[in-house]
Enzyme design. Structure first.
Site, PDB file in Angstrom:
ATOM      1  N   LYS A 166       6.351   7.818   0.386  1.00  0.00           N
ATOM      2  CA  LYS A 166       6.656   9.077   1.081  1.00  0.00           C
ATOM      3  C   LYS A 166       8.174   9.243   1.096  1.00  0.00           C
ATOM      4  O   LYS A 166       8.832   8.823   2.058  1.00  0.00           O
ATOM      5  CB  LYS A 166       6.204   8.988   2.545  1.00  0.00           C
ATOM      6  CG  LYS A 166       4.727   9.009   2.796  1.00  0.00           C
ATOM      7  CD  LYS A 166       4.526   9.078   4.326  1.00  0.00           C
ATOM      8  CE  LYS A 166       3.185   8.594   4.760  1.00  0.00           C
ATOM      9  NZ  LYS A 166       3.072   8.474   6.209  1.00  0.00           N
TER      10      LYS A 166
ATOM     11  N   ASP B 291       7.036   3.844   3.432  1.00  0.00           N
ATOM     12  CA  ASP B 291       7.263   4.963   4.335  1.00  0.00           C
ATOM     13  C   ASP B 291       8.777   5.031   4.607  1.00  0.00           C
ATOM     14  O   ASP B 291       9.518   5.622   3.834  1.00  0.00           O
ATOM     15  CB  ASP B 291       6.419   4.687   5.595  1.00  0.00           C
ATOM     16  CG  ASP B 291       6.426   5.822   6.596  1.00  0.00           C
ATOM     17  OD1 ASP B 291       6.434   6.978   6.189  1.00  0.00           O
ATOM     18  OD2 ASP B 291       6.417   5.540   7.812  1.00  0.00           O
ATOM     19  N   THR B 292       9.262   4.360   5.656  1.00  0.00           N
ATOM     20  CA  THR B 292      10.708   4.350   5.907  1.00  0.00           C
ATOM     21  C   THR B 292      11.447   3.444   4.921  1.00  0.00           C
ATOM     22  O   THR B 292      12.645   3.590   4.718  1.00  0.00           O
ATOM     23  CB  THR B 292      11.022   3.834   7.326  1.00  0.00           C
ATOM     24  OG1 THR B 292      10.561   2.476   7.425  1.00  0.00           O
ATOM     25  CG2 THR B 292      10.350   4.685   8.391  1.00  0.00           C
ATOM     26  N   GLY B 293      10.730   2.467   4.349  1.00  0.00           N
ATOM     27  CA  GLY B 293      11.345   1.519   3.417  1.00  0.00           C
ATOM     28  C   GLY B 293      11.750   0.210   4.083  1.00  0.00           C
ATOM     29  O   GLY B 293      12.113  -0.750   3.396  1.00  0.00           O
TER      30      GLY B 293
ATOM     31  N   THR C 238       9.966  -2.165   5.609  1.00  0.00           N
ATOM     32  CA  THR C 238       9.126  -3.333   5.305  1.00  0.00           C
ATOM     33  C   THR C 238       9.482  -3.914   3.937  1.00  0.00           C
ATOM     34  O   THR C 238       9.723  -5.117   3.802  1.00  0.00           O
ATOM     35  CB  THR C 238       7.626  -2.956   5.344  1.00  0.00           C
ATOM     36  OG1 THR C 238       7.345  -2.354   6.607  1.00  0.00           O
ATOM     37  CG2 THR C 238       6.741  -4.170   5.149  1.00  0.00           C
TER      38      THR C 238
ATOM     39  N   ASP D 120       0.827  -1.199   0.000  1.00  0.00           N
ATOM     40  CA  ASP D 120       0.000   0.000   0.000  1.00  0.00           C
ATOM     41  C   ASP D 120       0.868   1.258   0.000  1.00  0.00           C
ATOM     42  O   ASP D 120       0.668   2.169  -0.784  1.00  0.00           O
ATOM     43  CB  ASP D 120      -0.944   0.000   1.222  1.00  0.00           C
ATOM     44  CG  ASP D 120      -0.223  -0.301   2.540  1.00  0.00           C
ATOM     45  OD1 ASP D 120       0.991  -0.605   2.536  1.00  0.00           O
ATOM     46  OD2 ASP D 120      -0.886  -0.244   3.599  1.00  0.00           O
TER      47      ASP D 120
ATOM     48  N   ASP E 135      -5.495   2.386   7.035  1.00  0.00           N
ATOM     49  CA  ASP E 135      -6.308   2.685   8.224  1.00  0.00           C
ATOM     50  C   ASP E 135      -5.590   3.621   9.190  1.00  0.00           C
ATOM     51  O   ASP E 135      -4.394   3.889   9.065  1.00  0.00           O
ATOM     52  CB  ASP E 135      -6.629   1.379   8.974  1.00  0.00           C
ATOM     53  CG  ASP E 135      -5.402   0.845   9.711  1.00  0.00           C
ATOM     54  OD1 ASP E 135      -4.300   0.850   9.130  1.00  0.00           O
ATOM     55  OD2 ASP E 135      -5.530   0.441  10.883  1.00  0.00           O
TER      56      ASP E 135
HETATM   57  P1  5GP Z   1       7.758   1.243   6.299  1.00  0.00           P
HETATM   58  O1  5GP Z   1       8.317  -0.077   6.701  1.00  0.00           O
HETATM   59  O2  5GP Z   1       8.027   1.615   4.861  1.00  0.00           O
HETATM   60  O3  5GP Z   1       8.165   2.353   7.247  1.00  0.00           O
HETATM   61  O4  5GP Z   1       6.215   1.192   6.551  1.00  0.00           O
HETATM   62  C1  5GP Z   1       5.327   0.577   5.788  1.00  0.00           C
HETATM   63  C2  5GP Z   1       4.036   0.404   6.557  1.00  0.00           C
HETATM   64  O5  5GP Z   1       3.761   1.485   7.485  1.00  0.00           O
HETATM   65  C3  5GP Z   1       2.904   0.435   5.572  1.00  0.00           C
HETATM   66  O6  5GP Z   1       2.687  -0.833   4.998  1.00  0.00           O
HETATM   67  C4  5GP Z   1       1.758   0.901   6.464  1.00  0.00           C
HETATM   68  O7  5GP Z   1       1.216  -0.205   7.144  1.00  0.00           O
HETATM   69  C5  5GP Z   1       2.386   1.814   7.480  1.00  0.00           C
HETATM   70  N1  5GP Z   1       2.227   3.237   7.113  1.00  0.00           N
HETATM   71  C6  5GP Z   1       3.207   4.123   6.843  1.00  0.00           C
HETATM   72  N2  5GP Z   1       2.707   5.343   6.565  1.00  0.00           N
HETATM   73  C7  5GP Z   1       1.367   5.225   6.644  1.00  0.00           C
HETATM   74  C8  5GP Z   1       0.266   6.153   6.451  1.00  0.00           C
HETATM   75  O8  5GP Z   1       0.400   7.344   6.135  1.00  0.00           O
HETATM   76  N3  5GP Z   1      -0.985   5.645   6.648  1.00  0.00           N
HETATM   77  C9  5GP Z   1      -1.208   4.355   6.992  1.00  0.00           C
HETATM   78  N4  5GP Z   1      -2.472   3.985   7.161  1.00  0.00           N
HETATM   79  N5  5GP Z   1      -0.207   3.455   7.180  1.00  0.00           N
HETATM   80  C10 5GP Z   1       1.059   3.886   7.001  1.00  0.00           C
END
Ligand code: 5GP
Length: 188
Positions: free
Chosen positions: A141, A113-115, A117, A110, A169
């Protein structure tokens, strides 16, 4: 309270639009065409959706694809602050049902964000020796990047705001909105 009053209370509860339903739908059309072109010679593409946030995006995307494909889901969770010293900030909660050795895999997220995951998942699936692993995310982002990970198919670049709707969500709320809204701090 009359009907009109309760309707306006509900409206105030609706996050303001960042991406409209029609903007999302036409971008999903374009992404499906890009993916079809990339996998034109692929016999069976494996789409792996990351639960829960990708379930609406994946179902819209998959139904537009012409390339033969199968759908798998995985679930991950992030470690909380207390566990932040853990080497991997992501934990696999549910794995794919069928092996992916020798397959062409497209991870469908979806939002990046930080990358962390997506980087974790790419490493995890690369270890299974698939034929290829590519990534597709509806939202990115870039201002929040901590770990660079190549995104092969990207829907939209967005600013550093909390978004909800179209699968995303906030504490399980707003997930089934047809558009993507920005949730300001006062609505959390
Ligand atoms: P990452 O590992 O890239 O920081 O985070 C990925 C996960 O953070 C996404 O799959 C999601 O579950 C959650 N996430 C990050 N930003 C948002 C946001 O703006 N809204 C929502 N609902 N989830 C987010």
């Amino acid at each position: 309270m009359g009907l009109t009053d309760s309707a306006s209370v509900r409206d105030m509860d609706m996050p303001p639009t960042l991406l409209s339903e029609s903007e999302i739908q036409s971008r999903v059309d374009e992404l499906a065409s890009e993916i079809d072109a990339t996998y034109a010679d692929t016999e069976m593409l494996v789409l792996i959706g990351v639960l829960k946030g990708s379930f609406i995006f994946l179902s819209d995307l998959a139904r537009r694809l012409k390339v033969p494909h199968r759908v798998e889901f995985i679930a991950v969770s992030s470690y909380g602050a207390k566990e932040s010293e853990h080497a991997d900030p992501v934990r696999l909660l549910m794995d794919v049902r069928h092996g992916i050795d020798g397959e062409d895999v497209l991870l469908v997220e979806d939002i990046v964000d930080t990358g962390h995951t997506l980087a974790y998942l790419k490493r995890l699936f690369a270890a299974h020796e698939p034929n290829s692993v590519r990534t597709c995310t509806l939202l990115h982002k870039p201002d929040r990047t901590e770990q660079e990970v190549p995104i092969d198919f990207l829907g939209f670049t967005i600013p550093d705001v909390w978004v909800v709707g179209y699968g995303l969500d906030y504490a399980e709320r707003h997930r089934t909105l047809p558009y993507i809204g920005e949730l300001p701090p006062e609505m959390r």
